[in-house]
Write a protein that holds these residues in place. Structure first.
Motif, short mmCIF file in Angstrom:
data_model
loop_
_atom_site.label_atom_id
_atom_site.label_comp_id
_atom_site.label_asym_id
_atom_site.label_seq_id
_atom_site.Cartn_x
_atom_site.Cartn_y
_atom_site.Cartn_z
N ALA A 1 -10.49 -3.32 -6.18
CA ALA A 1 -9.29 -2.62 -5.75
C ALA A 1 -8.32 -2.52 -6.92
O ALA A 1 -8.09 -3.49 -7.65
N LEU A 2 -7.76 -1.33 -7.10
CA LEU A 2 -6.80 -1.11 -8.18
C LEU A 2 -5.54 -1.93 -7.94
O LEU A 2 -4.98 -1.93 -6.84
N GLU A 3 -5.09 -2.62 -8.97
CA GLU A 3 -3.88 -3.43 -8.88
C GLU A 3 -2.74 -2.85 -9.71
O GLU A 3 -1.59 -2.85 -9.29
N ALA A 4 -3.07 -2.35 -10.90
CA ALA A 4 -2.04 -1.81 -11.79
C ALA A 4 -2.69 -0.91 -12.84
O ALA A 4 -3.90 -0.91 -13.02
N VAL A 5 -1.84 -0.13 -13.50
CA VAL A 5 -2.28 0.73 -14.61
C VAL A 5 -1.46 0.38 -15.84
O VAL A 5 -0.22 0.40 -15.80
N ASP A 6 -2.13 0.02 -16.92
CA ASP A 6 -1.47 -0.27 -18.20
C ASP A 6 -1.66 0.97 -19.08
O ASP A 6 -2.68 1.12 -19.76
N ARG A 7 -0.67 1.86 -19.05
CA ARG A 7 -0.80 3.12 -19.78
C ARG A 7 -0.74 2.93 -21.27
O ARG A 7 -1.31 3.73 -22.04
N VAL B 1 1.07 9.85 7.28
CA VAL B 1 0.44 9.16 6.15
C VAL B 1 1.43 9.06 5.00
O VAL B 1 2.40 9.81 4.91
N LYS B 2 1.14 8.10 4.13
CA LYS B 2 1.91 7.92 2.90
C LYS B 2 0.99 7.28 1.86
O LYS B 2 -0.12 6.84 2.18
N GLY B 3 1.44 7.22 0.63
CA GLY B 3 0.67 6.54 -0.40
C GLY B 3 0.71 5.04 -0.19
O GLY B 3 1.65 4.50 0.40
N ALA B 4 -0.33 4.36 -0.66
CA ALA B 4 -0.36 2.90 -0.54
C ALA B 4 0.80 2.28 -1.30
O ALA B 4 1.24 2.81 -2.33
N PRO B 5 1.33 1.15 -0.83
CA PRO B 5 2.49 0.52 -1.49
C PRO B 5 2.28 0.23 -2.97
O PRO B 5 3.24 0.32 -3.75
N PHE B 6 1.06 -0.11 -3.38
CA PHE B 6 0.85 -0.45 -4.79
C PHE B 6 1.03 0.76 -5.73
O PHE B 6 1.14 0.60 -6.94
N LEU B 7 1.07 1.97 -5.15
CA LEU B 7 1.25 3.16 -5.98
C LEU B 7 2.70 3.37 -6.40
O LEU B 7 2.97 4.16 -7.31
N GLN B 8 3.64 2.72 -5.75
CA GLN B 8 5.05 2.94 -6.06
C GLN B 8 5.33 2.64 -7.53
O GLN B 8 5.24 1.51 -7.99
N ALA B 9 5.59 3.72 -8.29
CA ALA B 9 5.91 3.63 -9.72
C ALA B 9 4.81 2.93 -10.52
O ALA B 9 5.09 2.30 -11.53
N ILE B 10 3.56 3.02 -10.08
CA ILE B 10 2.46 2.36 -10.78
C ILE B 10 2.36 2.88 -12.22
O ILE B 10 2.42 4.09 -12.47
#
Length: 443
Positions: free
Chosen positions: A87-93, A284-293
């Protein structure tokens, strides 16, 4: 096709989410780019894929997901990509890496620790979750239909409640016991589930519940708006409303829910609607972890903002498709609706644009073509409108033609993820299974 990295490593394209759009995209990428120079990776927290519009049939037991789901590992081997469970947790751009949450066993022991996967191009296709709008008790007491696990959970609860009522009727034939199901949300999911439940109830007598019949099923469908199926023309929505009521569904438009409890749904006008099973299908909405990911721009509903190329607004190397993104076409008042057809079209555009980036060519804008909406009322009826943009949504169809088109949508998905030969073969197998396999999946 030349390498695109100066260090000699393979160009890595990572797709997170194996839903309708994600799986179609990774299939195209894997079959197009040579494995010697490109590494295509799919990341999903589930090991199998099932087309989300079919979940209501899985929930009611009308569809055996074990026969219709697609295993990612076998599919990956066939189409030239790699599958990672997680499961995706974060994105390190900055590092151009995604962070995958730890994977734990049933007893809580860690199987794989938190880890990172690098990317050159990243596509987020993680879908959506139910929007409870902050209403009290919804998270705790209502079921959603977002995944295979949700559908299986609903089916177990439904069967257990039917067994309980059947047992009570055996003990006392004069009792007024019934299975009370309340579905909140008059969109396609809520309407299709309501109809499918009655189809399932008709078949329960063949599976040991001889004293149980559809008269013991009480389904209420609540919609906050003035009518169900707001995306369909009013005439078709009215036809669906009438069909549901003929089945026995109590349709309650203009009914706003204020809270949910373990045994009831409470409405704004003071009604208390008893419920053994409560289903939330109201938005529907985006999953909470997507907020400003990853520092990317998101809406208040946790959807990633994208440009017309479907690249995120702040990063050319990060795309988003499907329900997890928000794109409002020029001149439009609202974003593209969360539909399977939108995810399918977005996957095609991103496939073209990633090829263009690799080749140093111009990207093309995404143009949404509304093919219309179709809603299946189980085996009883199908209603819908076709080619919404072309004819103003006025080409209304219902009955056998609508059912044929509805079924064709799934067949197109099969062809997109399996190719023509295997796709056609699976269609034939599907017809055979309708004859030889049980009408209900109860275990």
């Amino acid at each position: 096709m030349p390498r695109t990295r100066a260090d000699g490593k393979k160009t890595q394209i990572v797709v997170v989410g194996g839903g309708a759009g994600g799986l179609e995209l990774v299939t195209k990428l894997g079959s197009h780019f040579p494995r010697a120079d490109f590494d295509i990776i799919l990341v999903d927290r589930n090991s199998t894929h099932i087309w989300k519009p079919l979940l209501h049939e899985v929930a009611a037991g009308s569809l055996d997901a074990n026969l219709d789901e697609v295993g990612y590992r076998g599919h990956a081997y066939r189409w030239g990509y790699r599958y990672f469970d997680g499961a995706l947790e974060a994105v390190d751009r900055d590092a151009k890496e995604i962070i995958i949450a730890p994977i734990t066993d049933e007893d809580g022991s860690e199987v794989i620790g938190r880890h990172r996967i690098r990317y050159d191009y990243l596509v987020l296709a993680v879908g959506s979750v139910s929007n409870d709008f902050g209403i009290e008790g919804v998270k705790e007491h209502c079921l959603a239909l977002e995944s295979r696990a949700d559908a299986d959970r609903f089916r177990r609860k439904l069967l257990n409640q039917c067994l309980r009522v059947s047992r009570m009727m055996v003990a006392d034939p004069n009792c007024d016991a019934s299975v009370k199901v309340v579905i909140v949300g008059g969109g396609a999911t809520g309407v299709e589930l309501a109809a499918e439940l009655y189809s399932a109830a008709d078949a329960l007598g063949f599976y040991g519940l001889e004293v149980f019949d559809r008269n013991r099923l009480q389904v209420s469908l609540l919609e906050a708006g003035p009518r169900i199926l707001p995306l369909l023309p009013e005439k078709l929505a009215a036809a669906a409303h009438s069909e549901l009521e003929n089945l026995g569904v109590k349709v309650l438009p203009a009914t706003q829910v204020v809270s949910a409890t373990p045994d009831a749904i409470h409405t704004k006008d003071g009604k208390i609607i008893p419920a053994d099973i409560r289903v939330w299908a109201a938005g529907v909405k985006g999953a909470p972890f997507l907020q400003a990911i990853g520092g990317l721009e998101t809406t208040r509903n946790n959807q990633l903002l994208v440009r017309d190329t479907l690249q995120t607004t702040l990063d050319d190397c990060v795309f988003a498709i499907g329900d997890c993104c928000s794109y409002t076409p020029p001149g439009a008042e609202r974003p593209i609706p969360p539909r399977a057809q939108a995810a399918h079209q977005m996957a095609q555009t991103v496939f073209h644009n990633i090829k263009a980036l690799v080749a140093g060519k111009a990207l093309k804008p995404f143009v949404y073509e509304d093919k219309g909406s179709l809603v299946s009322l189980a085996r009883y009826s199908t209603v819908g409108s076709l080619m919404g943009n072309l004819v103003g949504g006025k080409m209304a169809i219902e009955g056998r033609l609508a059912r044929f088109v509805y079924t064709s949508l799934y067949r197109m998905h099969l062809v997109a993820i399996h190719g023509w030969m295997k796709g056609v073969f699976l269609m034939v197998v599907g017809h055979v299974n309708q004859v030889v396999r049980p009408k209900l999946k109860l275990h």
